[in-house]
Design a protein around this motif. Structure first.
Motif, PDB file in Angstrom:
ATOM      1  N   ALA A  18       7.267   9.864  27.739  1.00 16.20           N
ATOM      2  CA  ALA A  18       8.295  10.799  27.279  1.00 16.20           C
ATOM      3  C   ALA A  18       7.846  11.534  26.022  1.00 16.20           C
ATOM      4  N   ALA A  19       7.219  10.802  25.095  1.00 17.46           N
ATOM      5  CA  ALA A  19       6.774  11.422  23.848  1.00 17.46           C
ATOM      6  C   ALA A  19       5.693  12.469  24.097  1.00 17.46           C
ATOM      7  N   ARG A  20       4.781  12.192  25.013  1.00 17.98           N
ATOM      8  CA  ARG A  20       3.732  13.172  25.328  1.00 17.98           C
ATOM      9  C   ARG A  20       4.335  14.416  25.976  1.00 17.98           C
ATOM     10  N   ALA A  23       6.057  16.392  23.351  1.00 16.63           N
ATOM     11  CA  ALA A  23       5.120  17.074  22.453  1.00 16.63           C
ATOM     12  C   ALA A  23       4.654  18.389  23.051  1.00 16.63           C
ATOM     13  N   TYR A  24       4.257  18.375  24.311  1.00 16.79           N
ATOM     14  CA  TYR A  24       3.819  19.609  24.955  1.00 16.79           C
ATOM     15  C   TYR A  24       4.958  20.623  25.044  1.00 16.79           C
ATOM     16  N   ASP A  25       6.163  20.134  25.322  1.00 17.10           N
ATOM     17  CA  ASP A  25       7.303  21.049  25.428  1.00 17.10           C
ATOM     18  C   ASP A  25       7.622  21.668  24.074  1.00 17.10           C
ATOM     19  N   LEU A 127      14.180  13.049  31.622  1.00 15.55           N
ATOM     20  CA  LEU A 127      13.684  11.707  31.926  1.00 15.55           C
ATOM     21  C   LEU A 127      12.300  11.845  32.529  1.00 15.55           C
ATOM     22  N   VAL A 128      11.321  11.157  31.929  1.00 16.35           N
ATOM     23  CA  VAL A 128       9.916  11.314  32.297  1.00 16.35           C
ATOM     24  C   VAL A 128       9.341   9.949  32.661  1.00 16.35           C
ATOM     25  N   GLU A 133       3.520  13.165  32.387  1.00 22.99           N
ATOM     26  CA  GLU A 133       3.839  13.648  31.052  1.00 22.99           C
ATOM     27  C   GLU A 133       2.893  14.707  30.517  1.00 22.99           C
ATOM     28  N   ASP A 134       1.700  14.824  31.064  1.00 17.79           N
ATOM     29  CA  ASP A 134       0.723  15.744  30.490  1.00 17.79           C
ATOM     30  C   ASP A 134       1.001  17.185  30.883  1.00 17.79           C
ATOM     31  N   ALA A 135       0.477  18.099  30.086  1.00 15.63           N
ATOM     32  CA  ALA A 135       0.744  19.519  30.292  1.00 15.63           C
ATOM     33  C   ALA A 135       0.294  19.980  31.669  1.00 15.63           C
TER      34      ALA A 135
END
Length: 263
Positions: A18-20, A23-25, A127-128, A133-135
């Motif tokens: 979720a944090a990753r 971060a990209y978002d 919700l991830v 999670e990666d770009a």
């Protein structure tokens, strides 16, 4: 208050995912990222973690800073009930991102925490699950699930804006109830207004005869994000506040899902 992306973290793999994603978002939005851990310690921290703070938080912050050096990242430890703290963290002008344990598993940080937070938050909640999670994890379109007879402006606005930020196409998907004749003409009218704001977004629309949950779970396999709405109601059961479609998709989706509250 400026817009902020907030990620709830607890040291688990879902919360790191979720944090990753958050971060990209946040980087695409050009806003800050705030990592929130629910703890008994009330001290907030930035570059350095004071003694007593969860050790995984500064490690995660450093990892995200290495990925996106230009991203402003703050961290905070907040005491209280996890779902209540997280539901309040994004406030009204923000985006809350939480971990999901994947198809068929319980949603969220510690089982039902993210699910409860998603029912109570006044901001959109993403919700991830790990792996999404990666770009570049999902190159597919943003998919928005709507009701063909009453598409929601707030949900469509969020979906169009997200697709525009990601450079993705937008797929508008509605499930036709048996015995009704609602179809694509209504969708076309609803899509026209936000499309004027985001004319470069590539849009397709579809009305399916399958159940909404089944159709949305299937498209979640390749979607960059599935966007759903949550009507704000006062009902006794938290699960019902999400509605049966959002509740079903959250538990079985293969990729990230966002729940957008609306009147």
């Amino acid at each position: 208050m400026s817009f902020e992306v907030v990620a709830g973290v607890d040291g688990s793999a879902p919360s790191e995912a979720a944090a990753r994603w958050a971060a990209y978002d946040a980087y695409r939005r050009g806003c800050g990222l705030r990592l929130v851990a629910v703890t008994r310690d009330t001290r907030a921290f930035g570059d350095d973690a004071p003694q007593g703070m969860p050790g995984f938080v500064p490690v995660l912050r450093e990892h995200l800073a290495d990925l996106l050096p230009e991203l402003a990242i703050t961290c905070e430890a907040v005491p209280g009930t996890p779902w209540s703290v997280l539901a309040s963290a994004g406030r009204r002008r923000g985006l809350l991102v939480l971990g999901s344990r994947g198809p068929g598993g319980p949603a969220g940080l510690t089982g039902s925490v993210a699910l409860r937070a998603a029912t109570e938050a006044h901001c959109p909640v993403v919700l991830v699950r790990p792996g999404a999670e990666d770009a570049e994890a999902g190159r597919g379109p943003v998919v928005v699930g709507v009701e063909p007879d009453r598409p929601c402006d707030e949900v469509l606005d969020f979906a169009f804006a997200q697709a525009a930020r990601c450079g993705a196409g937008l797929r508008v998907l509605a499930a036709r109830d048996r015995g009704t004749s609602a179809g694509e003409p209504g969708l076309g009218e609803a899509v026209a207004r936000p499309w004027d704001t985001y004319p470069d977004v590539r849009v397709t629309s579809e009305v399916t005869g399958r159940s909404a949950v089944s159709a949305l779970v299937e498209v979640s396999r390749t979607a960059a994000l599935v966007v759903l709405g949550r009507r704000i109601r006062r009902l006794p059961l938290a699960a019902l506040r999400l509605g049966p479609v959002a509740h079903g998709v959250i538990h079985h989706a293969h990729g990230p899902v966002v729940i957008v509250p609306h009147p």
